[in-house]
Scaffold this motif. Structure first.
Motif, PDB file in Angstrom:
ATOM      1  N   VAL A 121       6.736  -8.401 -12.155  1.00 18.15           N
ATOM      2  CA  VAL A 121       8.096  -7.874 -12.192  1.00 18.15           C
ATOM      3  C   VAL A 121       9.112  -8.964 -12.462  1.00 18.15           C
ATOM      4  O   VAL A 121       8.926 -10.131 -12.093  1.00 18.15           O
ATOM      5  N   VAL A 122      10.209  -8.566 -13.119  1.00 16.04           N
ATOM      6  CA  VAL A 122      11.380  -9.420 -13.300  1.00 16.04           C
ATOM      7  C   VAL A 122      12.584  -8.631 -12.819  1.00 16.04           C
ATOM      8  O   VAL A 122      12.952  -7.613 -13.435  1.00 16.04           O
ATOM      9  N   PRO A 123      13.207  -9.023 -11.699  1.00 17.92           N
ATOM     10  CA  PRO A 123      14.410  -8.334 -11.232  1.00 17.92           C
ATOM     11  C   PRO A 123      15.555  -8.498 -12.226  1.00 17.92           C
ATOM     12  O   PRO A 123      15.656  -9.524 -12.911  1.00 17.92           O
ATOM     13  N   SER A 124      16.410  -7.504 -12.316  1.00 20.39           N
ATOM     14  CA  SER A 124      17.545  -7.555 -13.232  1.00 20.39           C
ATOM     15  C   SER A 124      18.612  -8.512 -12.705  1.00 20.39           C
ATOM     16  O   SER A 124      18.635  -8.866 -11.529  1.00 20.39           O
ATOM     17  N   ASP A 163       0.846  -1.186   0.000  1.00 18.99           N
ATOM     18  CA  ASP A 163       0.000   0.000   0.000  1.00 18.99           C
ATOM     19  C   ASP A 163       0.888   1.245   0.000  1.00 18.99           C
ATOM     20  O   ASP A 163       1.694   1.443   0.906  1.00 18.99           O
ATOM     21  N   VAL A 164       0.765   2.062  -1.045  1.00 22.74           N
ATOM     22  CA  VAL A 164       1.521   3.310  -1.132  1.00 22.74           C
ATOM     23  C   VAL A 164       0.544   4.490  -1.270  1.00 22.74           C
ATOM     24  O   VAL A 164       0.810   5.466  -1.954  1.00 22.74           O
ATOM     25  N   GLY A 165      -0.582   4.366  -0.579  1.00 20.15           N
ATOM     26  CA  GLY A 165      -1.645   5.349  -0.709  1.00 20.15           C
ATOM     27  C   GLY A 165      -2.778   4.805  -1.535  1.00 20.15           C
ATOM     28  O   GLY A 165      -3.922   5.254  -1.428  1.00 20.15           O
ATOM     29  N   ASN A 166      -2.477   3.838  -2.386  1.00 23.98           N
ATOM     30  CA  ASN A 166      -3.480   3.026  -3.078  1.00 23.98           C
ATOM     31  C   ASN A 166      -2.974   1.586  -3.111  1.00 23.98           C
ATOM     32  O   ASN A 166      -1.792   1.322  -2.890  1.00 23.98           O
ATOM     33  N   PRO A 167      -3.855   0.615  -3.358  1.00 23.05           N
ATOM     34  CA  PRO A 167      -3.491  -0.802  -3.176  1.00 23.05           C
ATOM     35  C   PRO A 167      -2.837  -1.433  -4.401  1.00 23.05           C
ATOM     36  O   PRO A 167      -3.259  -1.214  -5.544  1.00 23.05           O
ATOM     37  N   HIS A 168      -1.835  -2.277  -4.143  1.00 30.01           N
ATOM     38  CA  HIS A 168      -1.114  -2.991  -5.199  1.00 30.01           C
ATOM     39  C   HIS A 168      -0.846  -4.420  -4.756  1.00 30.01           C
ATOM     40  O   HIS A 168      -0.686  -4.699  -3.567  1.00 30.01           O
ATOM     41  N   VAL A 169      -0.774  -5.325  -5.727  1.00 32.11           N
ATOM     42  CA  VAL A 169      -0.295  -6.683  -5.504  1.00 32.11           C
ATOM     43  C   VAL A 169       0.835  -6.919  -6.500  1.00 32.11           C
ATOM     44  O   VAL A 169       0.647  -6.769  -7.711  1.00 32.11           O
ATOM     45  N   VAL A 170       2.021  -7.266  -5.997  1.00 28.11           N
ATOM     46  CA  VAL A 170       3.210  -7.415  -6.827  1.00 28.11           C
ATOM     47  C   VAL A 170       3.583  -8.889  -6.926  1.00 28.11           C
ATOM     48  O   VAL A 170       3.673  -9.590  -5.919  1.00 28.11           O
ATOM     49  N   VAL A 171       3.799  -9.340  -8.169  1.00 29.23           N
ATOM     50  CA  VAL A 171       4.097 -10.746  -8.453  1.00 29.23           C
ATOM     51  C   VAL A 171       5.460 -10.828  -9.137  1.00 29.23           C
ATOM     52  O   VAL A 171       5.707 -10.131 -10.129  1.00 29.23           O
ATOM     53  N   ALA A 172       6.343 -11.677  -8.632  1.00 30.47           N
ATOM     54  CA  ALA A 172       7.655 -11.888  -9.258  1.00 30.47           C
ATOM     55  C   ALA A 172       7.561 -13.000 -10.286  1.00 30.47           C
ATOM     56  O   ALA A 172       6.992 -14.070 -10.026  1.00 30.47           O
ATOM     57  N   LEU A 173       8.128 -12.761 -11.471  1.00 31.80           N
ATOM     58  CA  LEU A 173       8.200 -13.772 -12.521  1.00 31.80           C
ATOM     59  C   LEU A 173       9.652 -14.174 -12.733  1.00 31.80           C
ATOM     60  O   LEU A 173      10.576 -13.466 -12.329  1.00 31.80           O
ATOM     61  N   SER A 174       9.842 -15.310 -13.403  1.00 28.66           N
ATOM     62  CA  SER A 174      11.179 -15.895 -13.482  1.00 28.66           C
ATOM     63  C   SER A 174      12.020 -15.367 -14.628  1.00 28.66           C
ATOM     64  O   SER A 174      13.243 -15.496 -14.614  1.00 28.66           O
ATOM     65  N   SER A 175      11.373 -14.789 -15.670  1.00 29.67           N
ATOM     66  CA  SER A 175      12.148 -14.394 -16.843  1.00 29.67           C
ATOM     67  C   SER A 175      11.414 -13.328 -17.640  1.00 29.67           C
ATOM     68  O   SER A 175      10.198 -13.132 -17.502  1.00 29.67           O
ATOM     69  N   HIS A 176      12.151 -12.651 -18.509  1.00 32.01           N
ATOM     70  CA  HIS A 176      11.548 -11.666 -19.406  1.00 32.01           C
ATOM     71  C   HIS A 176      10.611 -12.358 -20.396  1.00 32.01           C
ATOM     72  O   HIS A 176       9.588 -11.780 -20.806  1.00 32.01           O
ATOM     73  N   THR A 177      10.936 -13.592 -20.766  1.00 34.86           N
ATOM     74  CA  THR A 177      10.060 -14.350 -21.666  1.00 34.86           C
ATOM     75  C   THR A 177       8.693 -14.555 -21.034  1.00 34.86           C
ATOM     76  O   THR A 177       7.651 -14.395 -21.677  1.00 34.86           O
ATOM     77  N   GLU A 178       8.693 -14.896 -19.748  1.00 33.64           N
ATOM     78  CA  GLU A 178       7.434 -15.097 -19.033  1.00 33.64           C
ATOM     79  C   GLU A 178       6.660 -13.781 -18.916  1.00 33.64           C
ATOM     80  O   GLU A 178       5.428 -13.754 -19.070  1.00 33.64           O
ATOM     81  N   LEU A 179       7.377 -12.692 -18.669  1.00 31.97           N
ATOM     82  CA  LEU A 179       6.733 -11.379 -18.578  1.00 31.97           C
ATOM     83  C   LEU A 179       6.108 -10.983 -19.910  1.00 31.97           C
ATOM     84  O   LEU A 179       4.969 -10.499 -19.968  1.00 31.97           O
ATOM     85  N   ASP A 180       6.828 -11.217 -20.985  1.00 31.18           N
ATOM     86  CA  ASP A 180       6.331 -10.851 -22.316  1.00 31.18           C
ATOM     87  C   ASP A 180       5.130 -11.695 -22.736  1.00 31.18           C
ATOM     88  O   ASP A 180       4.305 -11.255 -23.547  1.00 31.18           O
ATOM     89  N   ALA A 181       5.026 -12.911 -22.203  1.00 32.68           N
ATOM     90  CA  ALA A 181       3.953 -13.821 -22.601  1.00 32.68           C
ATOM     91  C   ALA A 181       2.613 -13.495 -21.944  1.00 32.68           C
ATOM     92  O   ALA A 181       1.580 -14.029 -22.352  1.00 32.68           O
TER      93      ALA A 181
END
Length: 289
Positions: free
Chosen positions: A198-201, A158-176
């Motif tokens: 998100v995909v961490p660098s 919560d940063v003033g409004n609500p969010h749910v953050v999900v980590a993905l394993s790769s840029h390929t997965e993010l793009d799909a």
């Protein structure tokens, strides 16, 4: 019967807005009218609408007005629903105030929002907004999205409004991901939430700055090229997962560009600050039904 409504179109890293100046609070836009203005096929087209109104002229601005804050950002999603905050919107809102001669940012500018008063300053990226304190929500949310083989765990921020953050394993997965469809949250937060993938660098940190890439589905809008508060939430989530050695400065790449996030320790706790550009594209008039 229709009337003419002056407007300005602006964006922050592709997160775009219809800006309507209404200093005295006389423009009463219905949810249907806001949705029509934001419609990309038959309207101006935008992710949301920013109404520029004096704090004293809107009921929700009473607290801001009492603390001497002149301007209130009345933010509406593209479907016409009101929202607590919009990080990219605060910068576009500020750019409009400054360019229109309605306010100065030389010593910092405070604006009212439904999530409280926010302070903006100039930065090397354009403008920086102090989003204030933040918190991690208790419990875990499972997120199901088209393009993912199974549901993934997400953390509520919560940063003033609500969010749910999900980590993905790769840029390929993010793009799909197919974010033309709204992700399903279990449990569904009351009032909904924005969802960031998100995909961490690799490496995560260079020269003391963390980095990640993100896509977002905004509540009441759909997928957008950028979401300022979502960028802040994503950086905070990855920082949380990385542990106590994680940095306090982050660079986040979104489809519309790059934004900066930094975390500072203040008397009331940790504050998260977001920096990036704000562009005013054009002004015009539209017939409002």
């Amino acid at each position: 019967m229709s009337r003419t409504l002056p407007f300005t179109k602006g964006h922050g890293t592709g997160n775009d807005f219809v800006v309507v100046a209404d200093p005295d609070g006389v423009v009463d836009l219905s949810a249907e009218q806001v949705a029509a203005l934001c419609d990309r096929h038959v309207g101006i087209g935008a992710d949301g609408l920013l109404r520029v109104v004096r704090s004293a002229a809107i009921d929700e601005g009473a607290e801001a007005a009492a603390s001497g804050v002149e301007w209130f950002m009345d933010y509406r999603n593209a479907d016409g629903s009101p929202a607590e905050m919009c990080g990219n919107g605060t910068r576009v809102f500020t750019r409009y105030l400054v360019e229109s001669g309605l306010a100065s940012i030389d010593d910092g500018l405070r604006i009212g929002t439904r999530a409280g008063v926010k302070t903006l300053t100039r930065s090397e990226r354009g403008y920086e907004v102090d989003l204030g304190t933040w918190r991690i929500e208790e419990g875990e949310t499972l997120v199901r999205a088209r393009g993912l083989d199974v549901s993934r765990p997400g953390v509520g921020i919560d940063v003033g409004n609500p969010h749910v953050v999900v980590a993905l394993s790769s840029h390929t997965e993010l793009d799909a991901l197919d974010l033309a469809y709204r992700p399903i949250l279990d449990p569904e937060p009351r009032g909904g939430a924005n969802v960031e993938f998100v995909v961490p660098s690799d490496p995560l940190v260079r020269d003391g700055v963390g980095a990640l890439r993100m896509r977002v589905f905004e509540r009441g809008v759909g997928e957008t090229l950028s979401c300022g508060t979502g960028v802040a939430a994503a950086a905070l989530a990855v920082r949380h997962w990385a542990g106590p050695a994680a940095p306090d400065r982050w660079q986040v790449d979104v489809p519309g560009g790059t934004l900066g996030v930094r975390i500072t320790t203040e008397a009331d706790g940790e504050h998260v600050l977001l920096s990036g550009p704000a562009v005013l594209v054009y002004s015009g008039e539209v017939a409002l039904a």
